[in-house]
Design an enzyme around this catalytic site. Structure first.
Site, PDB file in Angstrom:
ATOM      1  N   GLU A 134      10.369  36.037  27.446  1.00  0.00           N
ATOM      2  CA  GLU A 134      11.256  36.222  26.306  1.00  0.00           C
ATOM      3  C   GLU A 134      12.367  35.178  26.368  1.00  0.00           C
ATOM      4  OE1 GLU A 134      13.771  39.811  26.448  1.00  0.00           O
ATOM      5  OE2 GLU A 134      12.491  40.466  28.086  1.00  0.00           O
TER       6      GLU A 134
ATOM      7  N   CYS B 273      10.499  42.792  27.989  1.00  0.00           N
ATOM      8  CA  CYS B 273      10.073  42.842  29.396  1.00  0.00           C
ATOM      9  C   CYS B 273       8.657  43.367  29.564  1.00  0.00           C
ATOM     10  CB  CYS B 273      11.029  43.712  30.202  1.00  0.00           C
ATOM     11  SG  CYS B 273      12.703  43.117  30.142  1.00  0.00           S
TER      12      CYS B 273
ATOM     13  N   THR C  59      23.842  42.130  35.196  1.00  0.00           N
ATOM     14  CA  THR C  59      22.402  42.388  35.382  1.00  0.00           C
ATOM     15  C   THR C  59      21.565  41.126  35.156  1.00  0.00           C
ATOM     16  OG1 THR C  59      21.933  43.016  33.087  1.00  0.00           O
ATOM     17  CG2 THR C  59      22.758  44.751  34.520  1.00  0.00           C
TER      18      THR C  59
ATOM     19  N   HIS D 159       9.923  48.889  35.965  1.00  0.00           N
ATOM     20  CA  HIS D 159      10.675  47.735  35.480  1.00  0.00           C
ATOM     21  C   HIS D 159      12.131  47.926  35.916  1.00  0.00           C
ATOM     22  CE1 HIS D 159      12.720  44.868  33.101  1.00  0.00           C
ATOM     23  NE2 HIS D 159      13.262  45.765  32.305  1.00  0.00           N
TER      24      HIS D 159
ATOM     25  N   ASN E 113      17.730  40.880  36.974  1.00  0.00           N
ATOM     26  CA  ASN E 113      16.683  41.150  35.992  1.00  0.00           C
ATOM     27  C   ASN E 113      15.882  39.872  35.749  1.00  0.00           C
ATOM     28  OD1 ASN E 113      15.062  42.261  34.045  1.00  0.00           O
ATOM     29  ND2 ASN E 113      16.705  42.879  32.657  1.00  0.00           N
TER      30      ASN E 113
ATOM     31  N   SER F  43      12.187  46.472  25.873  1.00  0.00           N
ATOM     32  CA  SER F  43      13.030  46.937  24.772  1.00  0.00           C
ATOM     33  C   SER F  43      12.395  46.631  23.435  1.00  0.00           C
ATOM     34  CB  SER F  43      14.397  46.259  24.853  1.00  0.00           C
ATOM     35  OG  SER F  43      15.150  46.840  25.884  1.00  0.00           O
TER      36      SER F  43
HETATM   37  P1  HMG Z   1      28.439  49.771  31.811  1.00  0.00           P
HETATM   38  O1  HMG Z   1      28.352  50.646  30.631  1.00  0.00           O
HETATM   39  O2  HMG Z   1      29.605  48.843  31.885  1.00  0.00           O
HETATM   40  O3  HMG Z   1      28.423  50.566  33.145  1.00  0.00           O
HETATM   41  O4  HMG Z   1      27.127  48.925  31.909  1.00  0.00           O
HETATM   42  P2  HMG Z   1      28.622  52.144  33.401  1.00  0.00           P
HETATM   43  O5  HMG Z   1      30.012  52.513  33.062  1.00  0.00           O
HETATM   44  O6  HMG Z   1      27.481  52.901  32.807  1.00  0.00           O
HETATM   45  O7  HMG Z   1      28.459  52.115  34.981  1.00  0.00           O
HETATM   46  C1  HMG Z   1      27.232  51.808  35.583  1.00  0.00           C
HETATM   47  C2  HMG Z   1      27.027  52.772  36.748  1.00  0.00           C
HETATM   48  O8  HMG Z   1      27.971  52.428  37.771  1.00  0.00           O
HETATM   49  C3  HMG Z   1      27.290  54.240  36.395  1.00  0.00           C
HETATM   50  O9  HMG Z   1      26.351  54.993  37.126  1.00  0.00           O
HETATM   51  C4  HMG Z   1      28.693  54.472  36.954  1.00  0.00           C
HETATM   52  O10 HMG Z   1      28.947  55.838  37.286  1.00  0.00           O
HETATM   53  C5  HMG Z   1      28.631  53.604  38.203  1.00  0.00           C
HETATM   54  P3  HMG Z   1      25.455  56.102  36.350  1.00  0.00           P
HETATM   55  O11 HMG Z   1      26.417  57.083  35.790  1.00  0.00           O
HETATM   56  O12 HMG Z   1      24.717  55.349  35.273  1.00  0.00           O
HETATM   57  O13 HMG Z   1      24.554  56.611  37.408  1.00  0.00           O
HETATM   58  N1  HMG Z   1      29.946  53.194  38.727  1.00  0.00           N
HETATM   59  C6  HMG Z   1      30.228  53.099  40.035  1.00  0.00           C
HETATM   60  N2  HMG Z   1      29.480  53.375  41.131  1.00  0.00           N
HETATM   61  C7  HMG Z   1      30.053  53.154  42.351  1.00  0.00           C
HETATM   62  N3  HMG Z   1      31.331  52.700  42.510  1.00  0.00           N
HETATM   63  C8  HMG Z   1      32.093  52.424  41.429  1.00  0.00           C
HETATM   64  C9  HMG Z   1      31.542  52.627  40.128  1.00  0.00           C
HETATM   65  N4  HMG Z   1      32.028  52.445  38.875  1.00  0.00           N
HETATM   66  C10 HMG Z   1      31.024  52.790  38.019  1.00  0.00           C
HETATM   67  N5  HMG Z   1      33.342  51.986  41.598  1.00  0.00           N
HETATM   68  C11 HMG Z   1      24.767  48.903  31.335  1.00  0.00           C
HETATM   69  C12 HMG Z   1      25.833  49.470  32.268  1.00  0.00           C
HETATM   70  C13 HMG Z   1      23.391  49.234  31.892  1.00  0.00           C
HETATM   71  C14 HMG Z   1      24.923  49.556  29.965  1.00  0.00           C
HETATM   72  C15 HMG Z   1      24.977  47.369  31.236  1.00  0.00           C
HETATM   73  O14 HMG Z   1      24.794  46.774  32.492  1.00  0.00           O
HETATM   74  C16 HMG Z   1      24.054  46.710  30.239  1.00  0.00           C
HETATM   75  O15 HMG Z   1      24.300  46.716  29.034  1.00  0.00           O
HETATM   76  N6  HMG Z   1      22.933  46.078  30.736  1.00  0.00           N
HETATM   77  C17 HMG Z   1      21.989  45.381  29.886  1.00  0.00           C
HETATM   78  C18 HMG Z   1      20.975  46.333  29.278  1.00  0.00           C
HETATM   79  C19 HMG Z   1      20.124  47.003  30.334  1.00  0.00           C
HETATM   80  O16 HMG Z   1      19.990  46.542  31.447  1.00  0.00           O
HETATM   81  N7  HMG Z   1      19.455  48.123  29.948  1.00  0.00           N
HETATM   82  C20 HMG Z   1      18.554  48.822  30.830  1.00  0.00           C
HETATM   83  C21 HMG Z   1      17.456  49.581  30.091  1.00  0.00           C
HETATM   84  S1  HMG Z   1      16.637  48.575  28.854  1.00  0.00           S
HETATM   85  C22 HMG Z   1      15.579  47.539  29.753  1.00  0.00           C
HETATM   86  O17 HMG Z   1      15.345  47.759  30.914  1.00  0.00           O
HETATM   87  C23 HMG Z   1      15.021  46.351  29.043  1.00  0.00           C
HETATM   88  C24 HMG Z   1      15.665  45.021  29.393  1.00  0.00           C
HETATM   89  O18 HMG Z   1      15.215  44.576  30.650  1.00  0.00           O
HETATM   90  C25 HMG Z   1      15.367  43.987  28.289  1.00  0.00           C
HETATM   91  C26 HMG Z   1      13.930  43.755  27.880  1.00  0.00           C
HETATM   92  O19 HMG Z   1      13.091  44.640  27.803  1.00  0.00           O
HETATM   93  O20 HMG Z   1      13.674  42.615  27.536  1.00  0.00           O
HETATM   94  C27 HMG Z   1      17.182  45.108  29.473  1.00  0.00           C
END
Ligand code: HMG
Length: 393
Positions: A80, A112, A153, A234, A277, A309
């Site tokens: 992608e 992905c 990521t 994944h 990733n 996605s």
């Molecule tokens: P965010 O919203 O800033 O993070 O970004 P958050 O507030 O959800 O925190 C992440 C985790 O860290 C949470 O854990 C917090 O509690 C924890 P959870 O509640 O989820 O278990 N946390 C801590 N832990 C330890 N010590 C601390 C601390 N502070 C917080 N001090 C988000 C997270 C995934 C949304 C962001 O990284 C993002 O937008 N990523 C890109 C999209 C993505 O990866 N999506 C995944 C599913 S989709 C997919 O896999 C397809 C993809 O690969 C694309 C494709 O298919 O081409 C993305």
């Protein structure tokens, strides 16, 4: 019917590694959010003369060193991070590897999930002609907006797989569970170099897809969950595998805690935690991590969960061929990751700011990475690659 599956598998990644503790400091967040909450330690940052073609060719070169190029009839490259709207990146790889002209070379896309589609399409070609070998490549560079939640990521890697009859590594099991839904969780319009992403929605859609693919897998007569010796997911970030596995176990009424999840998943996250990733390659980087770090799985089944996605997901089993461990490239895989050059945040920002000309003006690129292939120049709207014979294999 004769067995079809993965006969050989190899990994490549980019030249630099950015420490996520440093990124956390620059983002003004607790490092634990990235290292524990997302489960990432470093992310690969490709050099300015690396792209999906050089990484895919670097992975495939290791395979071609051990197999006859004349046996390859098809190259399928899933990505992608496309470099052209029309011409398949697979053609550049076919040329760099010196594969015969009597080959078909095609590019596939569905976020992905693309690598998994290539693997299954390859199996179809081998089924039609058992003498046919297919080179499946999954190669991606994950790049998000600076300062966004997704930036932690990011990553990059390529996996090459040789798909054939009577494979030496893993047999593709016949049943797949499938799920497609038209959703906007992550996509990249043609005019953008970074994706549009609704991170929280993407996590919940991935988890919904886990349930849906399992339902379909079960309905089509798939194995019972207890039949699997291991699971690979994944991994956009390694904690996502934990969330997904917890959901799969919950669906089966199986109690989960961190110790159980660690026991089931730790081996499959070792490489992904370091490269970040790698989109289409990510599930297969997880598979290589599992095979390089788990006990002997000969004769046992590994459950594979692919999510892209948009979204398309698939669950299928791989049955490990007795003796497969002799075919692994554990030390090459580990050293591809370990030899990355640590990079400062400032250098990372310089690389992010580096851009290839978009108006056809010529640019010769300085040597930056150290892989076996590099992007040498762009001119007249074309990318020009070269093999670097004096540099590492
Ligand atoms: P965010 O919203 O800033 O993070 O970004 P958050 O507030 O959800 O925190 C992440 C985790 O860290 C949470 O854990 C917090 O509690 C924890 P959870 O509640 O989820 O278990 N946390 C801590 N832990 C330890 N010590 C601390 C601390 N502070 C917080 N001090 C988000 C997270 C995934 C949304 C962001 O990284 C993002 O937008 N990523 C890109 C999209 C993505 O990866 N999506 C995944 C599913 S989709 C997919 O896999 C397809 C993809 O690969 C694309 C494709 O298919 O081409 C993305």
């Amino acid at each position: 019917m004769f067995p079809i599956g993965i006969h050989d598998i190899a990994l490549a990644t980019g030249h630099y590694a950015l420490d996520l503790e440093e990124l956390a400091e620059r983002h003004g967040v607790d490092p634990g959010k990235y290292t524990v909450g997302l489960g990432q330690s470093t992310q690969t940052v490709p050099a300015t003369d690396e792209d999906i073609v050089t990484m895919a060719a670097a992975a495939a070169k290791q395979i071609m060193a051990e197999h006859d190029a004349g046996d390859i009839r098809t190259v399928l490259l899933a990505t992608e991070t496309g470099i052209d709207q029309s011409k398949a990146a697979a053609i550049y790889v076919q040329d760099l590897l010196g594969l015969p002209s009597s080959t078909r070379a095609v590019e596939l896309k569905q976020a992905c999930y693309g690598g998994t589609s290539a693997l299954h399409f390859a199996a179809g070609l081998v089924h039609r002609d058992p003498g046919h070998k297919v080179l499946v490549l999954a190669s991606d560079i994950a790049k998000y907006d600076l300062g966004s939640a997704g930036e932690a990521t990011q990553g990059a890697a390529a996996v090459a797989m040789l798909v054939s009859a009577d494979p030496a590594v893993a047999v593709l099991e016949p049943v797949s569970g499938l799920y497609t839904a038209n959703v906007q969780d992550f996509w990249r319009p043609n005019y953008r170099s970074t994706p549009m992403v609704d991170g929280k929605l993407s996590v919940s859609l991935y988890l919904e897809a886990v349930e849906q693919v399992w339902k379909d897998y079960e309905a089509r007569g798939g194995r019972a969950i207890q039949d699997f010796a291991a699971f690979c997911y994944h991994q956009p970030f390694t904690r996502m595998a934990y969330k997904a596995h917890a959901r799969l176990l919950e669906v089966h009424g199986i109690d989960t805690d961190n110790a159980r999840l660690d026991a089931d998943l730790a081996a499959t996250t070792v490489y992904n935690r370091l490269v970040g990733n790698s989109y289409t390659a990510s599930l297969y980087v997880g598979l290589m991590s599992l095979l390089d770090h788990a006990e002997d799985l000969s004769g046992r089944s590994v459950g594979m969960l692919s999510y892209g996605s948009g979204c398309v997901a698939e669950f299928f089993g791989l049955s490990m061929v007795p003796g497969y461990r002799r075919r692994l490239r554990t030390s090459a895989n580990q050293s591809a990751i370990a030899r990355r050059e640590p990079i400062s945040y400032e250098r990372y920002r310089e690389i992010r700011e580096f851009e290839l000309p978009e108006d056809g003006s010529p640019k010769v690129l300085a040597v930056d990475g150290a892989g076996p292939f590099r992007l040498r120049a762009v001119a007249e709207h074309s990318r020009m690659y070269e093999a670097c014979h004096l540099i590492q294999a």
